[in-house]
Design a protein around this motif. Structure first.
Motif, mmCIF file in Angstrom:
data_model
loop_
_atom_site.group_PDB
_atom_site.id
_atom_site.type_symbol
_atom_site.label_atom_id
_atom_site.label_comp_id
_atom_site.label_asym_id
_atom_site.label_seq_id
_atom_site.Cartn_x
_atom_site.Cartn_y
_atom_site.Cartn_z
ATOM 1 N N ARG A 246 1.317 -1.497 0.110
ATOM 2 C CA ARG A 246 0.011 0.075 -0.120
ATOM 3 C C ARG A 246 0.598 1.411 0.091
ATOM 4 O O ARG A 246 0.258 1.621 -0.510
ATOM 5 N N LEU A 247 1.969 1.000 0.863
ATOM 6 C CA LEU A 247 2.836 2.046 0.733
ATOM 7 C C LEU A 247 3.827 2.827 -0.596
ATOM 8 O O LEU A 247 3.818 4.085 -0.631
ATOM 9 N N LYS A 248 3.749 1.972 -1.184
ATOM 10 C CA LYS A 248 4.302 1.904 -2.353
ATOM 11 C C LYS A 248 3.572 2.538 -3.481
ATOM 12 O O LYS A 248 3.713 3.052 -5.344
ATOM 13 N N MET B 97 3.401 10.557 -2.617
ATOM 14 C CA MET B 97 4.048 11.445 -1.204
ATOM 15 C C MET B 97 4.868 10.592 -0.868
ATOM 16 O O MET B 97 6.128 11.280 -0.323
ATOM 17 N N ALA B 98 4.286 9.251 -0.166
ATOM 18 C CA ALA B 98 5.298 8.909 0.724
ATOM 19 C C ALA B 98 6.514 8.126 0.295
ATOM 20 O O ALA B 98 7.972 7.978 1.016
ATOM 21 N N VAL B 99 6.434 8.174 -0.694
ATOM 22 C CA VAL B 99 7.478 7.309 -1.365
ATOM 23 C C VAL B 99 8.897 8.364 -1.513
ATOM 24 O O VAL B 99 9.934 7.892 -1.198
ATOM 25 N N GLY C 237 5.008 9.621 7.365
ATOM 26 C CA GLY C 237 4.237 9.096 9.174
ATOM 27 C C GLY C 237 2.628 9.090 8.061
ATOM 28 O O GLY C 237 2.135 7.716 7.921
ATOM 29 N N ASP C 238 2.222 9.595 7.702
ATOM 30 C CA ASP C 238 0.665 10.398 6.948
ATOM 31 C C ASP C 238 1.039 8.841 5.924
ATOM 32 O O ASP C 238 -0.079 7.565 6.412
ATOM 33 N N GLY C 239 1.847 8.577 5.383
ATOM 34 C CA GLY C 239 2.140 7.446 4.576
ATOM 35 C C GLY C 239 1.627 6.120 5.055
ATOM 36 O O GLY C 239 0.813 5.444 5.364
ATOM 37 N N LEU C 240 2.022 5.580 6.087
ATOM 38 C CA LEU C 240 2.490 4.761 6.790
ATOM 39 C C LEU C 240 1.126 4.468 7.896
ATOM 40 O O LEU C 240 0.645 3.235 8.215
ATOM 41 N N ARG C 241 0.423 5.521 7.936
ATOM 42 C CA ARG C 241 -0.502 5.519 9.014
ATOM 43 C C ARG C 241 -1.336 4.637 8.347
ATOM 44 O O ARG C 241 -2.192 3.797 8.173
#
Lengths: 336, 529
Positions: free
Chosen positions: B35-37, B41-43, B514-518
């Protein structure tokens, strides 16, 4: 049916939740009498339905049997052994045979676990505690087997609960309860959160499983039709007490306790002709708070047939005909 | 074929579905990664954080100047991609001298005077410089010109050099590294350089070593009389193991030899520069008095390029930001991990078990909350001494409190859910319920909280550094760099800007991650596959 050995025997069980008060030092000032002295038995392969309105202690009864809450008084015997006096280890070994199915299939499955983890969890716990010997592949196979048994494709085993519908989730819950090959399943309103069409599917599944594995059920519901369909015997609860137990056919044909009569009359009959002419018994007032100790009949405040005698005397459970038990002073002699 | 054997067989081959696609096992972490991928922005944040990690881990082998080297002439040089330090120095001197000359040569109008009063010194310089250039008549005096020319020459010839391992060639012709020689051999080697006998040298070294130990003792024990100190020294020397004492001797002797080598190299290199025709940086091997050989790496001191400028003692800002990042990031992560671990375990147990345990843990938290945390840190640092490890420790001790409260609240709101009851009815232990059911379900909050803790820790550390309680020189952290830069903010903005930018970028990345991980750790989140 009566010649069968009782599998579960609940004897004079009381479960009171303390009410605490005090500024610095807590002291008990009263108790919520969730269950106030109930006795019944469940035989092997039998379904006992428990009905009653909200807050009458149905679910607490199931939790007391599963030892999720310690009982205040009384004994619960499973195959002759008292669950309330067991050590933790013994209790675990015995409770393998007593499993629960919960009401809300959305809340009873951990949303962070896949179906495989959920179903294999009881197995893993018992393997870890050395109460069961199973290898990881055996567990894996057992999970797949269970999924097929409850009618889920085993290809779903890596999915999360939120990817399933309510009925499918309840099937997962049932598979989890079946994992340890229990003898009795405590079903706490397993269908009340489901659509009517799905309800019948789950009920039929439960019936099939009963036939296949010889399971006994304690089936809690407040839907009278559901109870009638699935139960061999039915117990009616009011305010933490049982008011009537009878074979389901008998009870539905001839309810004896005024409360049961009122309850039966509240259920609509799917025939407009009969429905029109039917006289409903409407109870006055609300269910009283269960925090008082009572000296008279628990139903006295709302009973349409109350007598002066009921006010000060608690009616005992009386065996009338063919195991039809009623707790009411209308039947049998007073003061017996 | 029965059902179970069929399943077993399929298990061996790998499970496939009706479309012959392989079904792989799945776990929360694997799923979260998937999901993170999907979250751009998270990447990007992960890449930024990875870049920071690489830079700070690879700092020793990166082609940057050392962060501790002080070159006083290079104070506060502005950042430049192309101009060397020498050119910048000349530019600065030119501006300074020309501005002074202009100031003396011209008279300013009252409006100009009023305007000048509001200006910063460097703006005044610019003003006079431009004025002089405009008029075209101002010229440098002969003495000023001489100063300028001297500087020019200095810039041309001054060198920076480093001596690599010294080798000693003994009478038999064997070469041995200096640090592998024992004490008498080293003394012998030194005697060849000085011309005095090895015995004299050893005696002198003994004296000097004793003196050094005496000084150390004096620093350790303040308010001590001379006699007491002498007594202490004798007992201390008697108690000291020979290897330890030899280390003092060896250090002393090695230092002397290296000093000789530095003097020698200075002379040699000066000649080389004067002769011209050499390319710098220069790598060469020098032979000193037939007994010593050593490698020298020399570069022109003023040919260094500082792309991020220099600080108030002429250290390279780029190197300091990278090395400072090392410490800041380490404090951020280690502090967060320890505080989240302690906070989660205690908070979860307090929340789930409740009753007396809860009461006890939460009262401890309340009491610690009541104490001013700065005071706590100051006391801890004072008691255990000022170093980076103690700083980690002190920060972790005071910062688990909030985590514990947050986690406890989460656990309490979850502990009455039916899935917990289901686990209890299966006979799951408290530990299992807390750490397999409850904590994973509050993971979202914990992760967001900890990614927000990282910036908070970096901030806290910078505040402590600012107060002089955090990282001390020559080490740096982003906080201490910013703290140092605040003073000259108007004149030397780059000293503030670059560390602040490095820090902000990192903090941004942490927040996005942090947002992405959540979202990734929540299988029910809206950002689904």
């Amino acid at each position: 049916m009566s010649n069968k050995q009782p599998l579960l025997e609940v004897k004079d069980v009381k479960l009171h939740f303390p009410i605490e008060d005090g500024v610095l030092f807590k002291r008990q000032v009263g108790a919520i009498r969730a269950i106030d002295g109930i006795s019944f038995t469940v035989r092997e392969g039998e379904t006992l339905g428990i009905v009653g309105e909200s807050g009458c202690g149905k679910s607490t009864t199931a939790r007391a049997i599963a030892q999720l809450h310690p009982v205040t008084e009384g004994n619960i015997y499973f195959e002759g052994k008292d669950l309330t006096k067991m050590s933790t280890k013994e209790l675990l070994a015995t409770r393998k045979n007593i499993q629960m199915v919960f009401q809300d299939p959305y809340a009873s499955l951990n949303p962070r676990m896949t179906v495989r983890t959920i179903i294999s969890e009881p197995l893993n716990i018992y393997v870890k505690r050395r109460l069961l010997e199973m290898s990881q592949t055996e567990i894996e196979n057992r999970v797949e087997e269970l999924m097929e048994i409850v009618g889920l494709s085993r290809f779903y085993k890596n999915r999360y609960p939120h990817e399933f519908s309510g009925g499918q989730r309840q099937r997962i819950g049932i598979a989890r309860a079946l994992a340890l090959n229990p003898k009795i399943i405590l079903a706490d309103e397993p269908v009340s959160a489901l659509d009517v069409s799905i309800q019948s599917q789950i009920l039929n599944l439960l019936k099939d499983l009963q036939k296949e594995f010889g399971l006994a059920y304690v089936f809690i519901a407040h839907d009278l039709a559901v109870i009638e369909y699935i139960s061999n015997r039915v117990a009616v609860m009011y305010l933490g007490k049982l008011v009537e137990i009878a074979d389901s056919v008998l009870l539905y044909k001839n309810p004896m306790h005024p409360y049961t009569q009122a309850l039966m009359s509240a259920a609509p009959i799917p025939d407009p002709q009969i429905e029109k002419n039917r006289k409903r018994i409407i109870l006055k007032g609300d269910v009283p708070s269960p925090d008082k100790e009572r000296i008279g009949c628990y139903f006295y405040d709302r009973c349409p047939k109350k007598m002066e005698y009921c006010k000060t005397h608690i009616p005992p459970m009386k065996d009338l005909v063919k195991g039809h038990q009623v707790a009411c002073w209308l039947y049998g002699k007073k003061g017996e | 074929m029965t059902d179970t054997t069929k399943i077993e067989k399929e298990n061996e081959q790998g499970l496939t579905n009706e479309f012959q696609q392989e079904i792989k096992g799945n776990s929360l972490t694997k799923d979260a990664w998937k999901r993170l991928k999907k979250n751009r922005m998270a990447v990007i944040s992960i890449m930024v954080i990875a870049l920071y990690a690489i830079l700070s881990l690879a700092a020793p082998i990166l082609p940057i100047h050392t962060h501790t080297k002080i070159i006083l002439e290079h104070q506060n040089l502005r950042p430049s991609l192309t101009k060397t330090a020498g050119e910048l120095l000349l530019e600065k001197k030119d501006l300074e001298l020309f501005a002074f000359a202009t100031k003396q040569a011209v008279t300013t109008t009252p409006e100009q005077k009023a305007a000048l009063k509001k200006m910063q010194p460097n703006q005044q310089f610019d003003f006079y410089y431009d004025l002089g250039k405009e008029m075209g008549t101002v010229s440098l005096s002969a003495s000023d010109q001489r100063i300028f020319d001297n500087l020019k020459e200095k810039v041309e010839i001054e060198l920076l050099f480093d001596i690599k391992t010294l080798y000693y060639i003994d009478a038999a012709g064997d070469s041995k590294a200096l640090n592998k020689l024992d004490v008498p051999k080293t003394a012998e080697a030194l005697s060849l350089l000085t011309g005095t006998s090895a015995e004299d040298i050893l005696n002198r070294t003994h004296k000097e070593a004793n003196e050094q130990i005496r000084k150390e003792l004096q620093i350790e024990n303040e308010n001590i009389t001379a006699e007491e100190l002498d007594l202490l020294l004798t007992t201390h020397l008697n108690a000291m193991r020979e290897s330890v004492y030899n280390r003092y001797l060896k250090e002393n002797l090695d230092g002397k030899i290296v000093n000789f080598a530095i003097d020698f190299a200075q002379q040699e290199l000066d000649e080389v520069v004067k002769a011209g025709d050499v390319e710098f940086p220069l790598k060469t091997t020098l032979h000193m008095a037939d007994y010593f050989t050593f490698k020298v790496e020399a570069s022109k001191k003023h040919e260094r390029i500082y792309i991020f400028g220099t600080d108030y003692v002429g250290r390279d800002m780029l190197a300091r930001i990278i090395y400072g990042g090392q410490i800041s990031i380490a404090i951020g992560f280690i502090g967060t991990i320890t505080s989240v671990l302690i906070g989660t375990i205690l908070g979860a147990l307090a929340g789930y078990i409740g009753g007396k345990t809860d009461y006890l843990i939460m009262r401890v938290v309340d009491v610690l909350y009541g104490l001013p945390y700065m005071l706590m840190v100051i006391i801890l640092m004072a008691v255990f001494g000022r170093n980076i490890l103690n700083l980690f420790f002190a920060l972790a001790i005071i910062s688990w409190l909030t985590v514990a409260r947050v986690v406890r609240g989460q656990i309490i709101s979850l502990k009455n859910s039916e899935f917990v009851e289901a686990a209890q009815s299966m006979g799951a232990s408290t530990w299992r319920i807390v750490f397999k059911h409850l904590v994973p379900n509050s993971l979202g909050v914990i992760i967001v909280f900890s990614t927000l803790r990282v910036p908070a820790f970096i901030m806290l550390e910078s505040f402590l550094s600012f107060l002089g309680l955090g990282v001390s020189a020559p080490y740096a952290s982003w906080g201490s760099l910013i703290g140092d830069a605040v003073e000259g903010m108007n004149l030397f903005p780059w000293r503030l800007l670059f560390p602040a930018m490095a820090m902000s970028l990192f903090l941004f990345a942490m927040n996005f991650l942090g947002d992405g991980l959540r979202d990734a750790f929540d299988p029910q989140s809206k950002n689904q596959l």
